[in-house]
Design a protein around this motif. Structure first.
Motif: not given
Length: 185
Positions: A36-49, A51-61, A77-80
């Motif tokens: 996930l490489s872009v800002d989703s702060s204005a559009t992703l308002t539900g929860n995130v689950s 369940n398997q594998g990895v979400i790689s966080v690549e943007n503050n939002n 995973e956090v990719n600073g």
């Protein structure tokens, strides 16, 4: 990009290079990695689950302002440094040791600050910092009463504010290699 409640990555590497729009629970399944490489702060308002594998966080939002739950065997995973990532605001509940025991929360690179609350959903959770520092500024707490927490990796895990609460009989183990710093600025 509007997502109807689920993303299945199968076993591959997938990148979402547009904001994710979802107001319900977004579920990530499949053994692969979702970047996930872009800002989703204005559009992703539900929860995130996760369940398997990895979400790689690549943007503050990347995760919007959602609360995140990581199932046993899955990871965030956090990719600073990628796309300006340094700060994550999401509350997160973690379970287990992540994918192949590499951490339910794993700092891949950079000095990153997790400002959301961290809750241990089950005993035996693992937080790993491969490189750099992953700092938690809202503490780590236990939802089950007596959880064990493991910290590992060549980097540093820092608890700056809020400390750590593992209940009356929970234990904190720093694996080798691993560095844990508590209440330091």
């Amino acid at each position: 990009m509007t997502v109807a409640r689920a993303i299945d990555t199968g076993g591959g590497e997938h990148t979402v290079a547009a904001p994710i729009a979802n107001s319900t629970t977004l579920t990530k399944s499949g053994d692969g990695r979702l970047h996930l490489s872009v800002d989703s702060s204005a559009t992703l308002t539900g929860n995130v689950s996760v369940n398997q594998g990895v979400i790689s966080v690549e943007n503050n939002n990347s995760l919007g302002y959602a609360s995140v739950t990581v199932a046993s065997g899955a990871a965030v995973e956090v990719n600073g440094g990628t796309n300006g990532l340094s700060t994550i605001l999401n509350n997160i509940t973690i379970n287990g040791t992540g994918v192949t025991n590499t951490g339910a929360i794993r700092n891949i690179s950079g000095n990153n600050f997790w400002y959301g609350a961290v809750t241990l959903g089950s005993s035996g959770s693992l937080i790993d910092s491969d490189s750099g520092t992953l700092e938690f500024d809202n503490g780590i707490s236990d939802s089950s009463g007596d959880s064990d927490l493991f910290v590992s990796g060549a980097g540093t895990v820092r608890l700056r504010y809020g400390g750590i609460n593992l209940g009356n009989n929970g234990t904190l183990t720093v694996n080798n290699p691993g560095t844990l710093s508590i209440n330091q600025s």
